[in-house]
Design a protein around this motif. Structure first.
Motif, PDB file in Angstrom:
ATOM      1  N   UNK A  85       0.846  -1.191   0.000  1.00  0.00           N
ATOM      2  CA  UNK A  85       0.000   0.000   0.000  1.00  0.00           C
ATOM      3  C   UNK A  85       0.880   1.239   0.000  1.00  0.00           C
ATOM      4  N   UNK A  86       0.298   2.330  -0.423  1.00  0.00           N
ATOM      5  CA  UNK A  86       1.016   3.600  -0.434  1.00  0.00           C
ATOM      6  C   UNK A  86       0.517   4.416   0.750  1.00  0.00           C
ATOM      7  N   UNK A  87       1.423   4.839   1.576  1.00  0.00           N
ATOM      8  CA  UNK A  87       1.034   5.636   2.740  1.00  0.00           C
ATOM      9  C   UNK A  87       1.718   6.993   2.642  1.00  0.00           C
ATOM     10  N   UNK A  88       0.897   8.037   2.555  1.00  0.00           N
ATOM     11  CA  UNK A  88       1.433   9.385   2.352  1.00  0.00           C
ATOM     12  C   UNK A  88       2.476   9.764   3.396  1.00  0.00           C
ATOM     13  N   UNK A  89       2.210   9.357   4.643  1.00  0.00           N
ATOM     14  CA  UNK A  89       3.144   9.732   5.704  1.00  0.00           C
ATOM     15  C   UNK A  89       4.507   9.115   5.454  1.00  0.00           C
ATOM     16  N   UNK A  90       4.499   7.877   4.952  1.00  0.00           N
ATOM     17  CA  UNK A  90       5.767   7.212   4.672  1.00  0.00           C
ATOM     18  C   UNK A  90       6.475   7.911   3.518  1.00  0.00           C
ATOM     19  N   UNK A  93       8.150  11.011   4.745  1.00  0.00           N
ATOM     20  CA  UNK A  93       9.372  10.760   5.522  1.00  0.00           C
ATOM     21  C   UNK A  93      10.506  10.313   4.612  1.00  0.00           C
ATOM     22  N   UNK A 106       4.281   0.284  -5.442  1.00  0.00           N
ATOM     23  CA  UNK A 106       3.383  -0.793  -5.032  1.00  0.00           C
ATOM     24  C   UNK A 106       3.933  -2.119  -5.552  1.00  0.00           C
ATOM     25  N   UNK A 140      -2.607  15.883  -4.035  1.00  0.00           N
ATOM     26  CA  UNK A 140      -3.743  16.317  -3.221  1.00  0.00           C
ATOM     27  C   UNK A 140      -3.304  17.006  -1.935  1.00  0.00           C
ATOM     28  N   UNK A 141      -2.000  17.025  -1.698  1.00  0.00           N
ATOM     29  CA  UNK A 141      -1.533  17.445  -0.388  1.00  0.00           C
ATOM     30  C   UNK A 141      -1.472  18.969  -0.251  1.00  0.00           C
ATOM     31  N   UNK A 142      -2.242  19.551   0.680  1.00  0.00           N
ATOM     32  CA  UNK A 142      -2.124  20.987   0.919  1.00  0.00           C
ATOM     33  C   UNK A 142      -0.786  21.243   1.628  1.00  0.00           C
TER      34      UNK A 142
END
Lengths: 212, 434
Positions: A85-90, A93, A106, A140-142
């Protein structure tokens, strides 16, 4: 390429080893935990590492932590995170650890062997390989960093997004090449992009610009 | 029939010679002392405390005294629980003492200590019980004394005939129960009365012990409510664990297998030039990719992997996926329990979806912080407002979900906005703290 694989599922570990060997790359170690990965990197100093994110013992983010360690201690070793999975937080970092020589794909992407291997080669050569899913999430990230840019810096960033070179930007805005470079440096620092591989910083700066 | 009556008679008369009877008498002796003393102390603290706390000046002191009385009653309860084990009472676990943060929070929690008040209740009803226990002990003791009279007479009253002696006083444990005995045969009457008195004492001890054990169980054991709270906490936390395990099984099982199939299909594609085969392989790959995407979506709905990294990361991740700009401020000094983190995450996810879909918001703000051991989540949007909690809609569902752990949901959404939804959850499932 000399590759180290860290993946706790044997079937994928072996599959990846075979795939890379088929293409003439050397898999110098295939391990199944973050700790073993760090040991293998210290021993082998490979060109690139493929690391699953969830590995024993906690099955949460061992792979990411190991990747960040490798980025810090062996900046010349490319790191490709390889996950279900893709996790934005990862992603955030990983990208903070320096833009060049990182990737996040992926596991599905191995279906296209040629593209997968070329992404791996790009990471080994100090480039980036981000999953289309990652880009979709980044877009999508503000970001408060963008708000701090001056109107002129926004113009410069917009032209970078169009794909223009420094000279092209200078011509469009009727500025000197030095002035453009100064604007770009200011953009990088305001967006907190570490000075590593100007091309990748350009890509990241553009990614931020493309947000809604 | 006759047989049974005979057995019962034997049982009645045999009782004083059993070990059980003497254990019960010992229990009554101790219980009478601790019960009466405990009653006196509890009343001596509680009554002045309540009187003082009624005045404005003495409120704090009075309430502190009430808290002290509750703690004392709990300790007394512990003593009585242990004593009741002496007479074969089952091991009753002490009801848990709940803690809370902050001086006022602690005071409030202590004053609403249901188990403490039940222990006070026991200390109160223990007084009549203690009186009966004491009476049983006294009756037995006096009866034994009376029984010894024939022997006493022979040993100490063996005087020559014609000697004038003051009569022996046999005491019968009823009002005016005195019997003056001046002759040796008379002492047998005293012994008979004594035997009856012992029998009465022993059986009274047995009866009151049964009553006392019931009271201990009812008032000093965990109440039904606290039992239910405890088991509910187990169920909720357990189901959170189960969901996490299911997600992990998917991740390590089906998802890995499908990824391996994708890899093999990819390698197969490299080995052939046959367009028919390539088409088939391509179709198979598309199917695998869709299956993997489906599984990813399902896994995320079961237990989003990012929750393992904590609520701050998980909420930031939700915000990042939003097409409307979302600011997230998380200030949590400690991690809530996994079940609470899960509920918090899915609540915020649903609230975000609502705000994006229905309120035409241009900015959304998520705040998460703790207040007196409660986790607060506030989602604010600048949309058109006018949201309502009606049966069967998302907000009602969220309110239900929060209420399964004693949480709550408040909505403020005037027409024209802004909409503020506040969700309050305990930090862990056991009533606000553990």
């Amino acid at each position: 390429m000399r590759v180290v694989i860290a993946e706790d599922a044997a079937v994928l570990r072996e599959g990846l080893s075979r795939l890379l060997a088929d293409r003439g790359h050397e898999v110098c170690a295939a391990v199944e935990s973050g700790e073993a990965l760090l040991a293998a990197v210290a021993e082998q100093e490979p060109d690139v590492v493929i690391a699953d994110i969830r590995m024993p013992p906690t099955h949460t983010d061992e792979g990411l932590l190991a990747a960040l360690d490798i980025r810090r201690d062996y900046p010349f070793v490319g790191v490709l995170l390889f996950s279900q999975y893709i996790e934005t937080r990862y992603t955030a970092r990983l990208l903070k650890s320096g833009a060049g020589g990182v990737g996040y794909l992926l596991k599905d992407r191995v279906a296209n062997v040629a593209e997968f291997v070329s992404a791996l080669e790009r990471v080994a050569a100090g480039g980036t390989a981000l999953d289309p899913e990652v880009i979709a999430q980044l877009l999508r990230r503000p970001d408060p960093g963008l708000a701090s840019l001056t109107p002129r810096e926004r113009e410069v960033l917009g032209l970078m997004a169009e794909g223009r070179s420094n000279a092209g930007i200078a011509a469009a805005l009727v500025l000197s090449g030095g002035a453009v470079e100064k604007h770009i440096a200011s953009i990088f620092s305001k967006l907190a992009l570490e000075p590593q591989g100007a091309d990748n910083r350009r890509v990241l700066a553009v990614l931020r610009y493309l947000e809604p | 029939m006759m047989d049974r009556a005979w057995r019962m008679t034997v049982e009645v008369f045999r009782a004083p010679f059993t070990r059980r009877a003497w254990r019960e008498l010992a229990y009554c002796t101790l219980g009478a002392v601790t019960g009466a003393a405990g009653f006196v102390v509890v009343v001596a603290i509680l009554v002045p405390a309540l009187i003082i706390s009624a005045s404005i000046v003495g409120t704090v002191l009075g309430l502190l005294m009430v808290v002290f009385a509750l703690r004392f009653a709990r300790l007394l309860g512990e003593l009585h629980r242990r004593l009741s084990r002496m007479v074969g009472g089952e091991r009753i676990s002490a009801p848990p003492l709940q803690s809370a943060a902050g001086l006022l929070g602690r005071l409030d929690r202590r004053l609403r200590d249901r188990e403490g008040w039940r222990a006070v209740g026991y200390a109160e009803v223990k007084l009549p019980v203690a009186i009966v226990q004491w009476y049983a002990v006294v009756a037995t003791g006096i009866g034994l004394m009376d029984c010894s009279y024939p022997l006493v007479w022979l040993l100490f009253r063996n005087h020559p005939a014609g000697t004038r002696l003051s009569p022996l006083q046999a005491v019968v444990p009823v009002p005016y129960g005195h019997l003056a005995i001046s002759t040796w045969p008379g002492t047998f009457a005293a012994a008979l009365i004594g035997a009856a008195s012992v029998l009465a004492g022993v059986w009274l001890a047995r009866g009151i012990t049964v009553v006392d054990r019931r009271l201990v169980r009812a008032l000093l054991g965990p109440s039904r409510v606290s039992e239910l709270e405890r088991t509910r906490a187990l169920v909720v936390e357990d189901s959170a664990m189960t969901l996490r395990r299911v997600e992990r099984d998917l991740h390590d099982g089906a998802q890995v297998r499908l990824a391996a199939i994708a890899l093999n299909l990819g390698m197969a594609q490299e080995k052939t030039r046959d367009t028919t085969v390539l088409d088939l392989l391509h179709a198979a790959q598309t199917g695998v990719a869709e299956a993997l995407a489906d599984l990813r979506r399902i896994a995320r709905g079961i237990h989003p992997p990012v929750l393992d990294a904590g609520l701050a990361d998980a909420l930031a991740s939700l915000a990042a996926a939003s097409p409307v700009p979302v600011t997230v401020a998380v200030d949590l000094p400690a991690r809530p329990s996994p079940a609470i983190e899960g509920i918090a995450y899915f609540c915020v996810a649903e609230l975000l979806t609502n705000a994006i879909k229905h309120s035409a918001a241009s900015r959304i703000e998520i705040k998460s912080y703790t207040e007196r051991m409660w986790l607060l989540l506030r989602v604010t949007d600048d949309g058109r407002g006018g949201a309502e909690i009606t049966g069967g809609d998302g907000l009602a569902g969220l309110r239900e979900r929060a209420s399964t752990v004693d949480g709550s949901l408040r909505l403020s959404s005037p027409p024209g906005g802004p909409t503020v939804v506040e969700v309050e959850l305990p930090m862990s499932v056991y009533g606000g703290d553990r």
